[in-house]
Motif scaffolding. Sequence first.
Motif, PDB file in Angstrom:
ATOM      1  N   CYS A 152       0.737  -1.313   0.034  1.00 18.71           N
ATOM      2  CA  CYS A 152      -0.118   0.043  -0.178  1.00 18.71           C
ATOM      3  C   CYS A 152       0.752   1.096   0.095  1.00 18.71           C
ATOM      4  CB  CYS A 152      -0.851  -0.047   1.106  1.00 18.71           C
ATOM      5  SG  CYS A 152      -0.127  -0.083   2.755  1.00 18.71           S
ATOM      6  N   ASP A 153       0.247   2.422  -0.069  1.00 14.78           N
ATOM      7  CA  ASP A 153       1.027   3.622   0.037  1.00 14.78           C
ATOM      8  C   ASP A 153       1.246   3.928   1.802  1.00 14.78           C
ATOM      9  OD1 ASP A 153       1.702   6.349   0.424  1.00 14.78           O
ATOM     10  OD2 ASP A 153      -0.233   7.229  -0.304  1.00 14.78           O
ATOM     11  N   TYR A 154       2.369   3.912   1.939  1.00 17.56           N
ATOM     12  CA  TYR A 154       2.478   4.041   3.422  1.00 17.56           C
ATOM     13  C   TYR A 154       2.646   5.530   4.168  1.00 17.56           C
ATOM     14  CZ  TYR A 154       3.732  -0.745   4.429  1.00 17.56           C
ATOM     15  OH  TYR A 154       3.612  -2.011   4.707  1.00 17.56           O
ATOM     16  N   ASP A 155       2.295   6.622   3.283  1.00 17.21           N
ATOM     17  CA  ASP A 155       1.660   7.789   3.706  1.00 17.21           C
ATOM     18  C   ASP A 155       0.363   7.776   4.024  1.00 17.21           C
ATOM     19  OD1 ASP A 155       1.801  10.614   4.375  1.00 17.21           O
ATOM     20  OD2 ASP A 155       1.885  11.235   2.364  1.00 17.21           O
ATOM     21  N   ILE A 158      -2.429   2.611   7.745  1.00 15.47           N
ATOM     22  CA  ILE A 158      -2.595   1.293   7.532  1.00 15.47           C
ATOM     23  C   ILE A 158      -3.442   1.269   6.075  1.00 15.47           C
ATOM     24  CG2 ILE A 158      -2.419   0.308   9.812  1.00 15.47           C
ATOM     25  CD1 ILE A 158      -5.484  -0.310   9.709  1.00 15.47           C
ATOM     26  N   GLY A 159      -2.816   2.009   5.156  1.00 18.68           N
ATOM     27  CA  GLY A 159      -3.254   2.056   3.942  1.00 18.68           C
ATOM     28  C   GLY A 159      -4.620   2.885   3.358  1.00 18.68           C
ATOM     29  N   ASN A 160      -5.208   3.334   4.440  1.00 18.06           N
ATOM     30  CA  ASN A 160      -6.286   4.364   4.335  1.00 18.06           C
ATOM     31  C   ASN A 160      -5.762   5.897   4.277  1.00 18.06           C
ATOM     32  OD1 ASN A 160      -8.467   2.532   4.227  1.00 18.06           O
ATOM     33  ND2 ASN A 160      -7.854   2.089   6.441  1.00 18.06           N
ATOM     34  N   ALA A 185       3.090   3.386  -4.125  1.00 20.98           N
ATOM     35  CA  ALA A 185       2.886   2.327  -3.068  1.00 20.98           C
ATOM     36  C   ALA A 185       4.041   1.320  -2.992  1.00 20.98           C
ATOM     37  CB  ALA A 185       1.681   1.263  -3.667  1.00 20.98           C
ATOM     38  N   THR A 186       4.200   0.718  -1.923  1.00 19.00           N
ATOM     39  CA  THR A 186       5.216  -0.199  -1.560  1.00 19.00           C
ATOM     40  C   THR A 186       4.800  -1.593  -1.513  1.00 19.00           C
ATOM     41  OG1 THR A 186       6.244   1.482  -0.130  1.00 19.00           O
ATOM     42  CG2 THR A 186       6.888  -0.740   0.117  1.00 19.00           C
ATOM     43  N   VAL A 187       5.363  -2.524  -2.131  1.00 21.72           N
ATOM     44  CA  VAL A 187       5.061  -3.964  -2.529  1.00 21.72           C
ATOM     45  C   VAL A 187       6.082  -4.635  -1.247  1.00 21.72           C
ATOM     46  CG1 VAL A 187       4.967  -6.131  -3.694  1.00 21.72           C
ATOM     47  CG2 VAL A 187       4.444  -3.810  -4.641  1.00 21.72           C
ATOM     48  N   CYS A 188       5.199  -5.243  -0.210  1.00 25.29           N
ATOM     49  CA  CYS A 188       6.121  -5.995   1.009  1.00 25.29           C
ATOM     50  C   CYS A 188       5.670  -7.406   0.807  1.00 25.29           C
ATOM     51  CB  CYS A 188       5.413  -5.167   2.240  1.00 25.29           C
ATOM     52  SG  CYS A 188       5.999  -3.505   2.836  1.00 25.29           S
ATOM     53  N   GLY A 211       7.784   3.000  -3.317  1.00 26.56           N
ATOM     54  CA  GLY A 211       7.277   3.890  -2.272  1.00 26.56           C
ATOM     55  C   GLY A 211       8.103   4.734  -1.362  1.00 26.56           C
ATOM     56  N   ARG A 212       7.937   4.921  -0.100  1.00 20.69           N
ATOM     57  CA  ARG A 212       8.740   5.554   1.010  1.00 20.69           C
ATOM     58  C   ARG A 212       9.400   4.847   1.982  1.00 20.69           C
ATOM     59  NH1 ARG A 212       5.029  10.034   2.628  1.00 20.69           N
ATOM     60  NH2 ARG A 212       6.422  10.261   4.281  1.00 20.69           N
TER      61      ARG A 212
END
Length: 224
Positions: A152-155, A158-160, A185-188, A211-212
């Motif tokens: 998800c986008d970590y800015d 929890i993704g919202n 987004a960051t793929v983890c 992502g960040r």
Amino acid sequence: ELFMAGADCLTLGNHSWDQREALTYIVREPRLIRPLNYPRLMDAPGAGANLFETHGGKTVLVMNILGRIHMDPMDDPFSAVEKELAACPLGVAADAIIVDIHAEATSEKMAMGHFCDGRASLVVGTHTHVPTADCQILSGGTAYQTDAGGCCDYDSVIGNDKEEPLRRFTTRLSGGRYVPAHGPATVCGVYVETDDRTGLATRVEPIRVGGRLSQTVPGLRAQS
């Protein structure tokens, strides 16, 4: 869309039935795995574990289990996992075994890792959306990470998108629905290599791409 993108199977969790269509879709889609430990009196559709075959002809047992601490009332996850491990032993009936424990408490996830140590290739936690820094191989040879982290986008919260969660935390009032954050987004995930003979882990590393967050991309080792 995820299957078309190349996913071999998808595990679910406590939101399995939020969309009513999932109740019928899962019956005809064996690659969709819901929690294994639904109460016996509940006739949950689909399967909580399934055996998949890789392109190279190896078999991988994938199971999804729901924790009980601060979660929905469920049957004992440990006895449910024990039953599956006994029915499909690692290195005998399956070349690899992946256990996804979808749980709130880190202690419950860690306990499941040690419970499966030496009998599964990987035990990985999900649900808390943030990657943990404890990626390791346990003493019995099982790869483990408490939480793989959200993709998800970590800015975000929890993704919202941050606005609605902040409103609820600061005022205790709901102003509307949660909306996904749409920044980079960051793929983890977790990268695992296993021994061809035993199915136990020989290497495990976290994955964080884009992502960040700080980036972690497992490098390819030279073949000897």
